[in-house]
Design a protein around this motif. Structure first.
Motif, PDB file in Angstrom:
ATOM      1  N   LYS A  76       0.837  -1.203   0.000  1.00  5.77           N
ATOM      2  CA  LYS A  76       0.000   0.000   0.000  1.00  5.77           C
ATOM      3  C   LYS A  76       0.876   1.260   0.000  1.00  5.77           C
ATOM      4  CE  LYS A  76      -3.605   2.370   2.577  1.00  5.77           C
ATOM      5  NZ  LYS A  76      -4.400   2.398   3.782  1.00  5.77           N
ATOM      6  N   ILE A  77       1.886   1.286   0.847  1.00  4.92           N
ATOM      7  CA  ILE A  77       2.799   2.428   0.890  1.00  4.92           C
ATOM      8  C   ILE A  77       3.552   2.548  -0.432  1.00  4.92           C
ATOM      9  CG2 ILE A  77       4.907   3.343   1.957  1.00  4.92           C
ATOM     10  CD1 ILE A  77       3.867   2.205   4.622  1.00  4.92           C
ATOM     11  N   ARG A  78       4.086   1.431  -0.916  1.00  4.16           N
ATOM     12  CA  ARG A  78       4.834   1.448  -2.186  1.00  4.16           C
ATOM     13  C   ARG A  78       3.989   2.014  -3.320  1.00  4.16           C
ATOM     14  NH1 ARG A  78       6.350  -3.992  -1.062  1.00  4.16           N
ATOM     15  NH2 ARG A  78       5.113  -4.686  -2.832  1.00  4.16           N
ATOM     16  N   THR A  79       2.743   1.580  -3.401  1.00  8.67           N
ATOM     17  CA  THR A  79       1.868   2.003  -4.504  1.00  8.67           C
ATOM     18  C   THR A  79       1.679   3.519  -4.521  1.00  8.67           C
ATOM     19  OG1 THR A  79       0.731  -0.121  -4.473  1.00  8.67           O
ATOM     20  CG2 THR A  79      -0.427   1.708  -5.526  1.00  8.67           C
ATOM     21  N   GLY A  80       1.354   4.108  -3.390  1.00 10.03           N
ATOM     22  CA  GLY A  80       1.154   5.558  -3.322  1.00 10.03           C
ATOM     23  C   GLY A  80       2.427   6.326  -3.604  1.00 10.03           C
ATOM     24  N   PHE A  81       3.527   5.864  -3.018  1.00 13.54           N
ATOM     25  CA  PHE A  81       4.804   6.557  -3.210  1.00 13.54           C
ATOM     26  C   PHE A  81       5.268   6.477  -4.662  1.00 13.54           C
ATOM     27  CE2 PHE A  81       6.649   6.521   1.373  1.00 13.54           C
ATOM     28  CZ  PHE A  81       5.591   7.286   1.803  1.00 13.54           C
ATOM     29  N   ALA A 110       7.843  23.005  -5.628  1.00 17.97           N
ATOM     30  CA  ALA A 110       6.736  23.603  -6.380  1.00 17.97           C
ATOM     31  C   ALA A 110       5.392  23.144  -5.828  1.00 17.97           C
ATOM     32  CB  ALA A 110       6.849  23.258  -7.860  1.00 17.97           C
ATOM     33  N   ILE A 111       5.284  21.903  -5.448  1.00 23.77           N
ATOM     34  CA  ILE A 111       4.026  21.392  -4.891  1.00 23.77           C
ATOM     35  C   ILE A 111       3.820  21.922  -3.478  1.00 23.77           C
ATOM     36  CG2 ILE A 111       2.853  19.298  -4.094  1.00 23.77           C
ATOM     37  CD1 ILE A 111       3.887  18.009  -6.719  1.00 23.77           C
ATOM     38  N   ILE A 112       4.864  21.968  -2.678  1.00 24.67           N
ATOM     39  CA  ILE A 112       4.752  22.489  -1.310  1.00 24.67           C
ATOM     40  C   ILE A 112       4.284  23.949  -1.335  1.00 24.67           C
ATOM     41  CG2 ILE A 112       6.053  23.109   0.763  1.00 24.67           C
ATOM     42  CD1 ILE A 112       7.740  20.558   0.219  1.00 24.67           C
ATOM     43  N   ALA A 113       4.720  24.704  -2.330  1.00 20.76           N
ATOM     44  CA  ALA A 113       4.351  26.121  -2.437  1.00 20.76           C
ATOM     45  C   ALA A 113       2.867  26.321  -2.725  1.00 20.76           C
ATOM     46  CB  ALA A 113       5.190  26.799  -3.527  1.00 20.76           C
ATOM     47  N   ASP A 114       2.202  25.305  -3.253  1.00 17.50           N
ATOM     48  CA  ASP A 114       0.767  25.370  -3.552  1.00 17.50           C
ATOM     49  C   ASP A 114       0.035  24.522  -2.518  1.00 17.50           C
ATOM     50  OD1 ASP A 114      -1.818  25.082  -4.554  1.00 17.50           O
ATOM     51  OD2 ASP A 114      -1.158  24.737  -6.618  1.00 17.50           O
ATOM     52  N   GLY A 115      -0.363  25.165  -1.408  1.00 15.23           N
ATOM     53  CA  GLY A 115      -0.942  24.457  -0.269  1.00 15.23           C
ATOM     54  C   GLY A 115      -2.113  23.555  -0.608  1.00 15.23           C
ATOM     55  N   ILE A 127       6.263   9.399  -7.367  1.00 16.69           N
ATOM     56  CA  ILE A 127       7.520   9.486  -8.132  1.00 16.69           C
ATOM     57  C   ILE A 127       7.227   9.519  -9.624  1.00 16.69           C
ATOM     58  CG2 ILE A 127       9.630   8.218  -8.754  1.00 16.69           C
ATOM     59  CD1 ILE A 127       9.774   9.727  -6.068  1.00 16.69           C
ATOM     60  N   GLU A 128       6.347   8.650 -10.071  1.00 16.88           N
ATOM     61  CA  GLU A 128       6.026   8.588 -11.499  1.00 16.88           C
ATOM     62  C   GLU A 128       5.484   9.930 -12.009  1.00 16.88           C
ATOM     63  OE1 GLU A 128       3.983   5.377 -14.497  1.00 16.88           O
ATOM     64  OE2 GLU A 128       3.285   5.443 -12.423  1.00 16.88           O
ATOM     65  N   ASN A 129       4.722  10.626 -11.181  1.00 17.76           N
ATOM     66  CA  ASN A 129       4.159  11.913 -11.563  1.00 17.76           C
ATOM     67  C   ASN A 129       5.072  13.087 -11.214  1.00 17.76           C
ATOM     68  OD1 ASN A 129       1.442  11.351 -12.703  1.00 17.76           O
ATOM     69  ND2 ASN A 129       1.246  10.262 -10.768  1.00 17.76           N
ATOM     70  N   ARG A 130       6.246  12.786 -10.647  1.00 13.93           N
ATOM     71  CA  ARG A 130       7.244  13.790 -10.259  1.00 13.93           C
ATOM     72  C   ARG A 130       6.710  14.763  -9.204  1.00 13.93           C
ATOM     73  NH1 ARG A 130      10.929  14.941 -15.625  1.00 13.93           N
ATOM     74  NH2 ARG A 130      10.855  12.807 -16.376  1.00 13.93           N
ATOM     75  N   TRP A 131       5.864  14.257  -8.320  1.00 14.32           N
ATOM     76  CA  TRP A 131       5.360  15.055  -7.206  1.00 14.32           C
ATOM     77  C   TRP A 131       6.333  15.019  -6.038  1.00 14.32           C
ATOM     78  CZ3 TRP A 131       0.264  11.837  -7.118  1.00 14.32           C
ATOM     79  CH2 TRP A 131      -0.530  12.166  -8.222  1.00 14.32           C
ATOM     80  N   LEU A 154      -2.625  16.144  -3.017  1.00 19.79           N
ATOM     81  CA  LEU A 154      -1.704  15.082  -3.421  1.00 19.79           C
ATOM     82  C   LEU A 154      -1.276  14.208  -2.248  1.00 19.79           C
ATOM     83  CD1 LEU A 154       0.465  16.913  -6.104  1.00 19.79           C
ATOM     84  CD2 LEU A 154      -1.443  15.324  -6.451  1.00 19.79           C
ATOM     85  N   CYS A 155      -1.261  14.763  -1.039  1.00 19.59           N
ATOM     86  CA  CYS A 155      -0.942  13.940   0.139  1.00 19.59           C
ATOM     87  C   CYS A 155      -1.884  12.749   0.225  1.00 19.59           C
ATOM     88  CB  CYS A 155      -1.025  14.772   1.417  1.00 19.59           C
ATOM     89  SG  CYS A 155       0.418  15.816   1.687  1.00 19.59           S
TER      90      CYS A 155
END
Length: 176
Positions: free
Chosen positions: A33-38, A126-131, A42-46, A137-138
């Protein structure tokens, strides 16, 4: 005239980065489950980094393994060298030696101590800057918005390695 054939495996640079993260997470023993989300992150470069850690009976970190990627360097290197050979000396089953060593070392310690690995993820700046996007995404990655791993049992010693032939990827091992 005799000829010799050799097998060479070449992957796109992005496939190779994703493979290193997947193999690292498998070696460390985190749940599917953790691997899938992570890996989605990564695949989406988030995500810029993923860490797995063990805690003692007091809930404090005693061991942590991290894998990170510099997406800007990845893009720059991808323009110059879009493919990576994964049959290089020391690479086993598609894993760079640094990934194998850190991932296996962490996984063995978790088994030895009979502890379940926990994990954290660091999003790109860039993602952190957009709350709002960060919070959304979390949920997709499977982490708590603005969550943080527990403190350390003692000041950790740290060893870091850049993955040779895939310089945008690095691993770090921290131990209290």
């Amino acid at each position: 005239m005799p000829t010799t054939s050799t097998y060479t495996e070449t992957r796109t640079r992005t496939e190779s980065v994703l493979d290193q993260f997947e193999i690292f997470l498998r070696y460390t023993g985190v749940s599917k489950k953790i691997r899938t989300g992570f890996l989605r992150g990564i695949e989406n470069r988030w995500l810029a980094a993923i860490g797995v850690f063990l805690v003692n009976g007091d809930g404090l970190r005693i061991l942590e393994a991290e894998i990170s990627v510099d997406w800007t360097l990845h893009s720059d290197l991808g323009a110059l060298m879009p493919t990576v050979r994964t049959d290089l000396p020391g690479w086993e089953g598609g894993a760079a030696p640094e990934i194998t060593v850190i991932g296996n070392r962490f996984g063995r310690k978790a088994q030895e101590l009979n502890l379940t690995p926990r994990a954290w993820a660091r999003f790109t700046s860039a993602i952190i800057a957009d709350g709002k996007r960060h919070a959304d995404l979390c949920g997709q990655v499977g982490v708590v918005f603005r969550g943080a791993p527990p403190g350390w049992a003692s000041s950790p010693e740290e060893r870091s390695y850049t993955v040779q032939d895939l310089n945008e990827v690095a691993t770090t091992l921290r131990q209290a």
